[in-house]
Scaffold this motif. Structure first.
Motif, PDB file in Angstrom:
ATOM      1  N   LYS A 144      -5.922   1.496  -9.265  1.00 19.93           N
ATOM      2  CA  LYS A 144      -5.135   0.871  -8.202  1.00 19.93           C
ATOM      3  C   LYS A 144      -3.690   0.692  -8.654  1.00 19.93           C
ATOM      4  CE  LYS A 144      -4.780  -3.422  -5.554  1.00 19.93           C
ATOM      5  NZ  LYS A 144      -5.297  -4.790  -5.359  1.00 19.93           N
ATOM      6  N   ASP A 146       0.074  -1.116  -7.326  1.00 14.91           N
ATOM      7  CA  ASP A 146       0.801  -1.953  -6.368  1.00 14.91           C
ATOM      8  C   ASP A 146       2.140  -1.306  -6.038  1.00 14.91           C
ATOM      9  OD1 ASP A 146      -1.135  -3.946  -6.236  1.00 14.91           O
ATOM     10  OD2 ASP A 146      -0.314  -5.017  -7.964  1.00 14.91           O
ATOM     11  N   LEU A 156       5.873  -1.975  -4.505  1.00 14.77           N
ATOM     12  CA  LEU A 156       6.784  -3.102  -4.315  1.00 14.77           C
ATOM     13  C   LEU A 156       8.021  -2.669  -3.534  1.00 14.77           C
ATOM     14  CD1 LEU A 156       6.754  -4.356  -8.026  1.00 14.77           C
ATOM     15  CD2 LEU A 156       5.054  -4.797  -6.274  1.00 14.77           C
ATOM     16  N   ASP A 181       8.325  -7.681  -3.902  1.00 14.90           N
ATOM     17  CA  ASP A 181       7.120  -8.115  -3.199  1.00 14.90           C
ATOM     18  C   ASP A 181       6.179  -6.931  -2.995  1.00 14.90           C
ATOM     19  OD1 ASP A 181       8.172 -10.697  -2.959  1.00 14.90           O
ATOM     20  OD2 ASP A 181       9.200 -10.188  -1.084  1.00 14.90           O
ATOM     21  N   VAL A 182       4.867  -7.195  -3.125  1.00 16.50           N
ATOM     22  CA  VAL A 182       3.869  -6.151  -2.896  1.00 16.50           C
ATOM     23  C   VAL A 182       3.749  -5.906  -1.390  1.00 16.50           C
ATOM     24  CG1 VAL A 182       1.462  -5.479  -3.174  1.00 16.50           C
ATOM     25  CG2 VAL A 182       2.608  -6.766  -4.984  1.00 16.50           C
ATOM     26  N   THR A 230      -0.720  -0.961  -1.235  1.00 16.57           N
ATOM     27  CA  THR A 230      -1.445  -0.554  -2.433  1.00 16.57           C
ATOM     28  C   THR A 230      -1.658   0.953  -2.371  1.00 16.57           C
ATOM     29  OG1 THR A 230      -3.571  -0.994  -1.369  1.00 16.57           O
ATOM     30  CG2 THR A 230      -2.612  -2.764  -2.707  1.00 16.57           C
ATOM     31  N   ARG A 232       3.868  -0.329  -9.499  1.00 17.56           N
ATOM     32  CA  ARG A 232       3.473  -1.143 -10.655  1.00 17.56           C
ATOM     33  C   ARG A 232       2.054  -0.752 -11.064  1.00 17.56           C
ATOM     34  NH1 ARG A 232       4.037  -7.246  -9.606  1.00 17.56           N
ATOM     35  NH2 ARG A 232       2.093  -6.970  -8.445  1.00 17.56           N
ATOM     36  N   ASN A 238      -1.187  -0.751 -13.820  1.00 19.25           N
ATOM     37  CA  ASN A 238      -1.811  -1.799 -14.629  1.00 19.25           C
ATOM     38  C   ASN A 238      -1.476  -1.694 -16.107  1.00 19.25           C
ATOM     39  OD1 ASN A 238      -3.067  -2.971 -12.412  1.00 19.25           O
ATOM     40  ND2 ASN A 238      -4.823  -1.602 -12.550  1.00 19.25           N
TER      41      ASN A 238
END
Length: 373
Positions: free
Chosen positions: A245, A247, A249, A254-255, A258, A298, A300
């Motif tokens: 996964k 994200d 932004l 701000d997210v 996805t 972003r 992981n």
């Protein structure tokens, strides 16, 4: 005599007052000087070195692109006519809409003429079929009656014997039939329908112009099938895994969406020395996004043991920092584990040391400083 004594006493009193006044003024001068010297010392912000296990994400900017881009080309020659969908860059369309039409009336007339000649040939041969191939005559008669000059020619009847095949071939029935089928296919190629919801990103022809066979007319993209292409430093590519996964932004951090990492390039860009990865965005219909738009991804990353994160501007000469010993700056070398956009992760210093995270301008080793409270 008494008067002289009084004068002497007044003189002595005046001298004493003057002396005391000078002493007082002198003491007032010294105190500010001390404070001034203290204020002149550079102020530094420090952080106590304390290692921990950190999850360090990889944050990089990427460019949006459609996952599906199609070039529309003409397989036949002819004049382009209006379809109701403007042939303009940026024009949106829905799946199934007629995008491009090549003038076809002359081709339709030629096809009707071919079918008419074919009907005439069948009519001439039906008596022979009735005599020689009576068991299949009804099928051929039904085929003859089903032919409509305005519709596609029906399927050719199945030949029951080699003799029947030789007969039909010798009368050129088979050749004429497949010539008509070929012209029908060409006629259908004069219309190009939208294979998906999308928009034009390139237009090379206009209404009224003549399209040449094989010429590129336009380029279209699928609007809701977007990928984010993100360049990643080659030494960090091993931290990323397919199907993880991601994200997405906006400019404020701000997210907004996805995504999922779907592909990694297997080559390094010669200009940037980075490797491109591709993130497929999910639920894009809820946001207004555009091809070519820049967004931030972003990832992981992974867990890193026994490290600390500090601002990048705390480091100079790639891997050096200042620590404060007493009130003196000392230069130390660190081990940089990972570099982020605004921070880096490191180890190599002793825990408990006072690491300078906001060094003063023109800082040098052995400079005397004061720690920011």
């Amino acid at each position: 005599m008494k008067r002289k004594v009084i004068i002497v006493l007044l003189v002595l009193a005046t001298l004493a007052v003057g002396f005391l006044a000078m002493e007082g003024l002198s003491s007032l001068k010294k105190a500010p000087k001390k404070n001034l010297d203290k204020i002149k010392l550079p102020v530094v912000k420090v952080k106590v070195v304390d290692y921990d296990n950190l999850s360090s994400p990889i944050v990089e900017k990427g460019r949006l692109a459609s996952n599906l881009e199609v070039n529309l080309s003409s397989e036949v020659a002819g004049r382009i006519v209006d379809t109701g969908v403007p042939l303009k860059v940026g024009q949106k369309f829905k799946k199934g809409q007629l995008l491009i039409r090549i003038y076809e009336e002359d081709a339709k007339m030629d096809l009707r003429a071919q079918k008419s000649r074919f009907l005439n040939k069948l009519a001439e041969n039906l008596p022979d079929i009735k005599v020689d191939y009576a068991d299949n005559f009804d099928v051929w008669m039904a085929f003859f009656n089903a032919i409509n000059l305005e519709e596609s020619i029906p399927e050719l009847p199945k030949l029951k014997s080699d003799q029947e095949k030789v007969f039909m071939a010798s009368r050129n029935v088979l050749g004429d039939y497949y010539a008509i089928k070929s012209e029908e296919v060409k006629l259908n190629k004069r219309k190009i329908y939208a294979p998906f919801n999308g928009s034009y990103v390139e237009v090379n022809a206009q209404i009224g112009s003549v399209a040449g066979m094989g010429s590129k007319l336009a380029g279209i993209i699928e609007s809701n099938n977007l990928e984010l292409q993100v360049p990643i430093e080659s030494n960090e590519i091993s931290w990323l895994h397919l199907n993880e996964k991601v994200d997405i932004l906006d400019s404020r951090g701000d997210v907004i969406l996805t995504g999922k990492l779907v592909r990694k390039s297997d080559f390094v860009d010669q200009g940037t020395q980075s490797i491109s990865v591709f993130v497929k965005l999910e639920n894009t219909t809820e946001k207004e996004l555009f091809q070519g738009q820049f967004l931030t991804a972003r990832f992981n990353g992974k867990m890193i043991a026994n490290v600390m994160e500090i601002p990048r501007n705390a480091v100079f000469s790639s891997n050096k920092v200042f620590v404060v010993e007493g009130d003196i700056l000392k230069e130390k070398v660190i081990n940089v584990v990972k570099r982020n956009e605004n921070t880096l992760v490191f180890n190599g210093l002793k825990e408990g040391e006072l690491l300078v995270v906001e060094p003063p301008v023109k800082a040098t080793e052995n400079m005397q400083v004061q720690i920011k409270k």
